[in-house]
Design a protein around this motif. Structure first.
Motif, PDB file in Angstrom:
ATOM      1  N   ASN A  89       0.826  -1.210   0.000  1.00 14.16           N
ATOM      2  CA  ASN A  89       0.000   0.000   0.000  1.00 14.16           C
ATOM      3  C   ASN A  89       0.864   1.265   0.000  1.00 14.16           C
ATOM      4  O   ASN A  89       0.512   2.265  -0.647  1.00 14.16           O
ATOM      5  N   ARG A  90       1.972   1.189   0.705  1.00 13.57           N
ATOM      6  CA  ARG A  90       2.851   2.365   0.772  1.00 13.57           C
ATOM      7  C   ARG A  90       3.486   2.650  -0.581  1.00 13.57           C
ATOM      8  O   ARG A  90       3.692   3.808  -0.952  1.00 13.57           O
ATOM      9  N   MET A  91       3.763   1.592  -1.347  1.00 15.22           N
ATOM     10  CA  MET A  91       4.342   1.784  -2.669  1.00 15.22           C
ATOM     11  C   MET A  91       3.367   2.525  -3.581  1.00 15.22           C
ATOM     12  O   MET A  91       3.752   3.453  -4.306  1.00 15.22           O
ATOM     13  N   ILE A  92       2.115   2.137  -3.526  1.00 16.70           N
ATOM     14  CA  ILE A  92       1.086   2.823  -4.314  1.00 16.70           C
ATOM     15  C   ILE A  92       0.954   4.271  -3.853  1.00 16.70           C
ATOM     16  O   ILE A  92       0.832   5.199  -4.673  1.00 16.70           O
ATOM     17  N   ALA A  93       0.972   4.468  -2.547  1.00 15.37           N
ATOM     18  CA  ALA A  93       0.851   5.824  -1.998  1.00 15.37           C
ATOM     19  C   ALA A  93       2.003   6.706  -2.465  1.00 15.37           C
ATOM     20  O   ALA A  93       1.806   7.894  -2.771  1.00 15.37           O
TER      21      ALA A  93
END
Length: 304
Positions: free
Chosen positions: A207-211
């Motif tokens: 999720n952090r990568m997408i963010a």
């Protein structure tokens, strides 16, 4: 002995959040033990604290060099010891926070006294790395020094080169020097590890990568390249950056999804290596997330 606090754990585990809470309660400052947050201009992909946080709580060793420069455990220890000495004189307990395992190990146990590498070996190592791709070099390091390889990223060209230099020069792994060094007894550390559920951690990383993409990671990389920095530079040749450089240079974004998945996978791989490392370490407190009873934790810290 000087009391310090170290907060360790895999990338994405919540170290920074806990460090902020403790720093506010203890009225102290944070020393970053992150080998990528030292680089200027690389903000989103390194998950640097936001500007308002940096203005609220003093952070050290963030934004101190440009992306083409090397940074090492030796430099970290040298600079950190000065900061710790100053904070100690002010009656403050320094908080060391970061996932660069070698940095914290070197600070607490000392830098290995490795003999100077002969110039011909340095040249030999450089030639070897020019004729072999980085993954092949990393596999060789795994063969000759599995303990050291587990502490670094397969894309960490600087430390891979160092491991090979020592091996080519002395036919000994770097960790052999760790075992013979005299342990430092300067500090009285309270060591904290955040050990999150692995599935939850991996989901956080994904999720952090997408963010990061949504926050403008690609634009950040483009701006750094436009400054004249190259994809081979130490800062850009790291997880979360190297996966996107080629599509930005070529302006071909057809493999964007593949690059995102690759960056997330590389980050998960790094987290797995960190977890393996921490399981061999001793900690004063092991937390399962950053949300803990701060008052109780501080009581434990002050008692040690």
């Amino acid at each position: 002995m000087i009391k310090i606090i170290s907060i360790e754990g895999a990338t994405g585990s919540g170290k920074s959040s806990l460090a902020l809470k403790l720093a506010k309660e203890l009225n102290t400052e944070i020393i970053s033990a992150d080998s990528r947050q030292v680089y200027k201009f690389l903000n989103i992909g390194t998950a640097k604290p936001e500007a308002h946080i940096l203005s609220e709580i003093k952070h050290h060793l963030i934004d101190i060099i440009t992306p083409e420069k090397k940074y090492s455990a030796g430099l970290f220890v040298k600079e950190t010891e000065k900061i710790i000495k100053r904070l100690n004189s002010e009656g403050k307990i320094p908080i060391i926070c970061g996932g660069s395992m070698l940095y914290i190990k070197s600070l607490l146990e000392g830098i290995s006294e490795i003999p100077e590498i002969p110039s011909n070996i340095i040249i030999q190592t450089k030639q070897f790395m020019e004729t072999h791709n980085l993954s092949e070099c990393y596999e060789l390091v795994k063969t000759i020094d599995s303990k050291f390889s587990s502490s670094i990223s397969p894309s960490d060209k600087q430390r891979i080169s160092r491991a090979l230099e020592v091996w080519f020069a002395f036919s000994k792994p770097i960790t052999a020097y760790w075992e013979t060094q005299e342990q430092k007894n300067i500090y009285n550390p309270f060591k904290i590890c955040i050990d999150r559920n692995r599935n939850e951690l991996y989901e956080t990383i994904n999720n952090r990568m997408i963010a990061m993409i949504n926050q403008g990671l690609l634009e950040e990389i483009k701006s750094v390249l436009d400054m004249g920095y190259k994809k081979e530079d130490y800062g850009l040749n790291s997880v979360g950056y190297k996966e996107f450089v080629d599509i930005i240079i070529s302006k071909n974004f057809s493999k964007m999804r593949e690059c995102i998945d690759m960056a997330a996978q590389h980050t998960r791989n790094y987290a797995k290596r960190q977890i393996t490392w921490y399981r061999k370490e001793n900690f004063d407190s092991i937390l399962f997330d950053e949300d803990t009873n701060i008052t109780t934790l501080i009581e434990k810290i002050l008692k040690k």
